[in-house]
Design a protein around this motif. Structure first.
Motif, PDB file in Angstrom:
ATOM      1  N   GLY A 294       0.778  -0.195  -2.151  1.00  0.00           N
ATOM      2  CA  GLY A 294       1.193  -1.443  -2.764  1.00  0.00           C
ATOM      3  C   GLY A 294       0.686  -1.564  -4.185  1.00  0.00           C
ATOM      4  O   GLY A 294       1.392  -2.049  -5.085  1.00  0.00           O
ATOM      5  N   ARG A 295      -0.521  -1.108  -4.415  1.00  0.00           N
ATOM      6  CA  ARG A 295      -1.081  -1.123  -5.759  1.00  0.00           C
ATOM      7  C   ARG A 295      -0.272  -0.213  -6.682  1.00  0.00           C
ATOM      8  O   ARG A 295       0.051  -0.571  -7.818  1.00  0.00           O
ATOM      9  CB  ARG A 295      -2.534  -0.675  -5.717  1.00  0.00           C
ATOM     10  N   LEU A 296       0.060   0.980  -6.171  1.00  0.00           N
ATOM     11  CA  LEU A 296       0.837   1.926  -6.968  1.00  0.00           C
ATOM     12  C   LEU A 296       2.232   1.382  -7.251  1.00  0.00           C
ATOM     13  O   LEU A 296       2.753   1.506  -8.369  1.00  0.00           O
ATOM     14  CB  LEU A 296       0.909   3.273  -6.252  1.00  0.00           C
ATOM     15  N   ALA A 297       2.848   0.767  -6.264  1.00  0.00           N
ATOM     16  CA  ALA A 297       4.189   0.202  -6.450  1.00  0.00           C
ATOM     17  C   ALA A 297       4.179  -0.879  -7.518  1.00  0.00           C
ATOM     18  O   ALA A 297       5.100  -0.978  -8.340  1.00  0.00           O
ATOM     19  CB  ALA A 297       4.713  -0.353  -5.124  1.00  0.00           C
ATOM     20  N   TYR A 298       3.150  -1.715  -7.524  1.00  0.00           N
ATOM     21  CA  TYR A 298       3.033  -2.770  -8.538  1.00  0.00           C
ATOM     22  C   TYR A 298       2.890  -2.177  -9.932  1.00  0.00           C
ATOM     23  O   TYR A 298       3.534  -2.633 -10.886  1.00  0.00           O
ATOM     24  CB  TYR A 298       1.830  -3.654  -8.202  1.00  0.00           C
ATOM     25  N   GLU A 299       2.058  -1.144 -10.052  1.00  0.00           N
ATOM     26  CA  GLU A 299       1.878  -0.494 -11.352  1.00  0.00           C
ATOM     27  C   GLU A 299       3.203   0.094 -11.855  1.00  0.00           C
ATOM     28  O   GLU A 299       3.554  -0.022 -13.034  1.00  0.00           O
ATOM     29  CB  GLU A 299       0.825   0.604 -11.244  1.00  0.00           C
ATOM     30  N   LEU A 300       3.937   0.727 -10.968  1.00  0.00           N
ATOM     31  CA  LEU A 300       5.207   1.346 -11.362  1.00  0.00           C
ATOM     32  C   LEU A 300       6.261   0.303 -11.710  1.00  0.00           C
ATOM     33  O   LEU A 300       7.110   0.539 -12.577  1.00  0.00           O
ATOM     34  CB  LEU A 300       5.706   2.247 -10.240  1.00  0.00           C
TER      35      LEU A 300
ATOM     36  N   VAL B  79       5.031  -5.715  -1.321  1.00  0.00           N
ATOM     37  CA  VAL B  79       3.652  -5.258  -1.153  1.00  0.00           C
ATOM     38  C   VAL B  79       3.178  -5.747   0.208  1.00  0.00           C
ATOM     39  O   VAL B  79       3.433  -6.884   0.593  1.00  0.00           O
ATOM     40  CB  VAL B  79       2.724  -5.777  -2.270  1.00  0.00           C
ATOM     41  N   SER B  80       2.522  -4.886   0.961  1.00  0.00           N
ATOM     42  CA  SER B  80       2.030  -5.297   2.276  1.00  0.00           C
ATOM     43  C   SER B  80       0.626  -4.759   2.501  1.00  0.00           C
ATOM     44  O   SER B  80       0.281  -3.674   2.029  1.00  0.00           O
ATOM     45  CB  SER B  80       2.978  -4.816   3.387  1.00  0.00           C
ATOM     46  N   GLY B  81      -0.195  -5.565   3.181  1.00  0.00           N
ATOM     47  CA  GLY B  81      -1.572  -5.161   3.441  1.00  0.00           C
ATOM     48  C   GLY B  81      -2.306  -4.773   2.175  1.00  0.00           C
ATOM     49  O   GLY B  81      -3.104  -3.839   2.175  1.00  0.00           O
ATOM     50  N   CYS B  82      -2.050  -5.493   1.085  1.00  0.00           N
ATOM     51  CA  CYS B  82      -2.547  -5.107  -0.237  1.00  0.00           C
ATOM     52  C   CYS B  82      -3.022  -6.340  -0.993  1.00  0.00           C
ATOM     53  O   CYS B  82      -2.223  -7.236  -1.279  1.00  0.00           O
ATOM     54  CB  CYS B  82      -1.434  -4.402  -1.013  1.00  0.00           C
ATOM     55  N   ARG B  83      -4.289  -6.402  -1.329  1.00  0.00           N
ATOM     56  CA  ARG B  83      -4.832  -7.546  -2.066  1.00  0.00           C
ATOM     57  C   ARG B  83      -4.160  -7.682  -3.429  1.00  0.00           C
ATOM     58  O   ARG B  83      -3.693  -6.705  -4.012  1.00  0.00           O
ATOM     59  CB  ARG B  83      -6.347  -7.389  -2.244  1.00  0.00           C
ATOM     60  N   SER B  84      -4.121  -8.890  -3.933  1.00  0.00           N
ATOM     61  CA  SER B  84      -3.594  -9.119  -5.272  1.00  0.00           C
ATOM     62  C   SER B  84      -4.606  -8.605  -6.294  1.00  0.00           C
ATOM     63  O   SER B  84      -5.789  -8.429  -5.988  1.00  0.00           O
ATOM     64  CB  SER B  84      -3.322 -10.609  -5.487  1.00  0.00           C
ATOM     65  N   PRO B  85      -4.162  -8.344  -7.524  1.00  0.00           N
ATOM     66  CA  PRO B  85      -5.046  -7.738  -8.509  1.00  0.00           C
ATOM     67  C   PRO B  85      -6.308  -8.543  -8.816  1.00  0.00           C
ATOM     68  O   PRO B  85      -7.320  -7.968  -9.244  1.00  0.00           O
ATOM     69  CB  PRO B  85      -4.160  -7.628  -9.759  1.00  0.00           C
ATOM     70  N   ASP B  86      -6.264  -9.864  -8.594  1.00  0.00           N
ATOM     71  CA  ASP B  86      -7.421 -10.693  -8.909  1.00  0.00           C
ATOM     72  C   ASP B  86      -8.328 -10.938  -7.714  1.00  0.00           C
ATOM     73  O   ASP B  86      -9.390 -11.563  -7.844  1.00  0.00           O
ATOM     74  CB  ASP B  86      -6.966 -12.039  -9.483  1.00  0.00           C
TER      75      ASP B  86
ATOM     76  N   PHE C 151      10.896  -1.352  -4.787  1.00  0.00           N
ATOM     77  CA  PHE C 151       9.689  -0.621  -4.408  1.00  0.00           C
ATOM     78  C   PHE C 151       9.048  -1.283  -3.187  1.00  0.00           C
ATOM     79  O   PHE C 151       8.978  -2.512  -3.114  1.00  0.00           O
ATOM     80  CB  PHE C 151       8.662  -0.619  -5.542  1.00  0.00           C
ATOM     81  N   TYR C 152       8.582  -0.452  -2.250  1.00  0.00           N
ATOM     82  CA  TYR C 152       7.795  -0.953  -1.118  1.00  0.00           C
ATOM     83  C   TYR C 152       6.510  -0.134  -1.043  1.00  0.00           C
ATOM     84  O   TYR C 152       6.558   1.095  -0.924  1.00  0.00           O
ATOM     85  CB  TYR C 152       8.552  -0.812   0.212  1.00  0.00           C
ATOM     86  N   GLY C 153       5.371  -0.825  -1.082  1.00  0.00           N
ATOM     87  CA  GLY C 153       4.090  -0.123  -0.977  1.00  0.00           C
ATOM     88  C   GLY C 153       3.149  -0.830  -0.027  1.00  0.00           C
ATOM     89  O   GLY C 153       3.071  -2.065  -0.017  1.00  0.00           O
TER      90      GLY C 153
ATOM     91  N   THR D 296       7.893  -9.883  -2.564  1.00  0.00           N
ATOM     92  CA  THR D 296       7.725 -10.226  -1.157  1.00  0.00           C
ATOM     93  C   THR D 296       6.425  -9.589  -0.694  1.00  0.00           C
ATOM     94  O   THR D 296       6.289  -8.368  -0.726  1.00  0.00           O
ATOM     95  CB  THR D 296       8.896  -9.703  -0.302  1.00  0.00           C
ATOM     96  N   ALA D 297       5.467 -10.426  -0.319  1.00  0.00           N
ATOM     97  CA  ALA D 297       4.147  -9.948   0.100  1.00  0.00           C
ATOM     98  C   ALA D 297       3.983 -10.202   1.596  1.00  0.00           C
ATOM     99  O   ALA D 297       4.113 -11.339   2.065  1.00  0.00           O
ATOM    100  CB  ALA D 297       3.050 -10.660  -0.687  1.00  0.00           C
ATOM    101  N   LEU D 298       3.723  -9.136   2.346  1.00  0.00           N
ATOM    102  CA  LEU D 298       3.563  -9.245   3.792  1.00  0.00           C
ATOM    103  C   LEU D 298       2.094  -9.035   4.168  1.00  0.00           C
ATOM    104  O   LEU D 298       1.452  -8.103   3.682  1.00  0.00           O
ATOM    105  CB  LEU D 298       4.424  -8.216   4.513  1.00  0.00           C
ATOM    106  N   TYR D 299       1.614  -9.901   5.040  1.00  0.00           N
ATOM    107  CA  TYR D 299       0.218  -9.802   5.485  1.00  0.00           C
ATOM    108  C   TYR D 299       0.164 -10.020   6.992  1.00  0.00           C
ATOM    109  O   TYR D 299       1.085 -10.582   7.599  1.00  0.00           O
ATOM    110  CB  TYR D 299      -0.644 -10.863   4.792  1.00  0.00           C
ATOM    111  N   SER D 300      -0.916  -9.567   7.594  1.00  0.00           N
ATOM    112  CA  SER D 300      -1.152  -9.820   9.013  1.00  0.00           C
ATOM    113  C   SER D 300      -2.397 -10.690   9.163  1.00  0.00           C
ATOM    114  O   SER D 300      -3.419 -10.424   8.517  1.00  0.00           O
ATOM    115  CB  SER D 300      -1.357  -8.508   9.777  1.00  0.00           C
ATOM    116  N   PRO D 301      -2.345 -11.717  10.000  1.00  0.00           N
ATOM    117  CA  PRO D 301      -3.525 -12.546  10.230  1.00  0.00           C
ATOM    118  C   PRO D 301      -4.636 -11.777  10.944  1.00  0.00           C
ATOM    119  O   PRO D 301      -5.786 -12.220  10.956  1.00  0.00           O
ATOM    120  CB  PRO D 301      -2.995 -13.696  11.095  1.00  0.00           C
ATOM    121  N   ASP D 302      -4.276 -10.623  11.510  1.00  0.00           N
ATOM    122  CA  ASP D 302      -5.255  -9.789  12.215  1.00  0.00           C
ATOM    123  C   ASP D 302      -5.736  -8.614  11.376  1.00  0.00           C
ATOM    124  O   ASP D 302      -6.365  -7.690  11.895  1.00  0.00           O
ATOM    125  CB  ASP D 302      -4.651  -9.271  13.523  1.00  0.00           C
ATOM    126  N   ASP D 303      -5.454  -8.654  10.068  1.00  0.00           N
ATOM    127  CA  ASP D 303      -5.850  -7.571   9.170  1.00  0.00           C
ATOM    128  C   ASP D 303      -7.254  -7.842   8.636  1.00  0.00           C
ATOM    129  O   ASP D 303      -7.463  -8.797   7.886  1.00  0.00           O
ATOM    130  CB  ASP D 303      -4.852  -7.487   8.012  1.00  0.00           C
TER     131      ASP D 303
END
Length: 251
Positions: A96-102, A119-126, A89-91, A193-200
């Motif tokens: 990303g939230r939906l992909a984690y739930e599924l 998951v990318s550009g998506c905060r963790s559940p906590d 899954f890639y979200g 695999t969690a992808l983030y941008s420092p400019d996000d």
């Protein structure tokens, strides 16, 4: 996958065996176009599929979801016929939230078939959600906030009719994204695999570093160039990471 399936759109068929499927979930109000640009770069043994939710494209007139559980249940039911083969899954953001739930459901119902969660550009559940909530903004402020975020073509804001059709879906899914929190007793039994941008400015490293606490397997946090919508602006970078991680999808 049947062309008549309203939930999925196959963007690239696998041309090598053994094949696996990458299910993609766009950001709030997003369409398959985000992932269509990936088609030429995804590995030959990966079938690229985008999940289509109500409120856009051919499902524009269908009712949108206002609660997480019915959404998750319906998407999982729609995908169930396809989850018996190896997949990932890639979200991005809301997706990303939906992909984690599924992933929680897929691992339980089809053991060993879910090979990785991206998951990318998506905060963790906590991680706390930024305030004030966008979904509670008055219409004029909401439009300005959506325009500032990017991701929505600038010319769309000059088409009032189209804007009136699209924005309710964007608001509905942003609401779900903003109200989402930790809904499970434990993380998924799948590498993340969690992808983030420092400019996000929405969900960067600070709000994504907690993903390591939501898997019983390995979790990696990878920096990507661009802002919040780096899946649109830097597809080559993202697909390179995806291909590397899915090299053993069928292993």
């Amino acid at each position: 996958m049947a062309a008549t399936d309203k939930w999925v759109m196959t963007l690239k068929a696998a041309t090598a065996e053994p094949a696996g499927t990458l299910f993609c979930f766009p950001y709030a109000g997003g369409s398959p176009e985000t992932f269509r640009s990936w088609s030429g770069a995804i590995a030959d043994d990966i079938e690229l599929v985008c999940v289509i939710l109500p409120g856009r494209g051919r499902r524009l007139k269908e009712a949108r979801y206002d609660r997480w559980q019915p959404l998750v249940d319906d998407v999982f039911e729609a995908l169930s016929p396809y989850l018996g083969r190896r997949h990932a899954f890639y979200g991005h953001s809301f997706g990303g939230r939906l992909a984690y739930e599924l992933a929680h459901l897929a691992v339980a119902e089809h053991p060993g078939m879910t090979r990785r969660l991206f998951v990318s550009g998506c905060r963790s559940p906590d991680a706390p959600q930024n305030r004030p909530y966008m979904h509670e903004m008055p219409e004029s402020d909401f439009r300005a906030a959506v325009a500032k975020m990017g991701g929505t073509p600038a010319e769309l804001f000059e088409e009032e009719r189209l804007l009136r059709l699209l924005l309710p879906t964007v608001r509905s899914e942003i609401r779900l994204a903003e109200l989402w929190d930790h809904r499970h007793a434990s993380g998924v039994d799948v590498p993340i695999t969690a992808l983030y941008s420092p400019d996000d400015p929405i969900d960067g490293w600070e709000s994504m570093r907690g993903w390591q606490n939501f898997t019983r397997r390995h979790c990696e946090l990878i920096e990507a160039p661009g802002g919040h919508f780096f899946v649109d602006s830097h597809p080559e970078y993202v697909t390179g990471i995806v291909n590397t991680r899915l090299g053993n999808l069928n292993g």
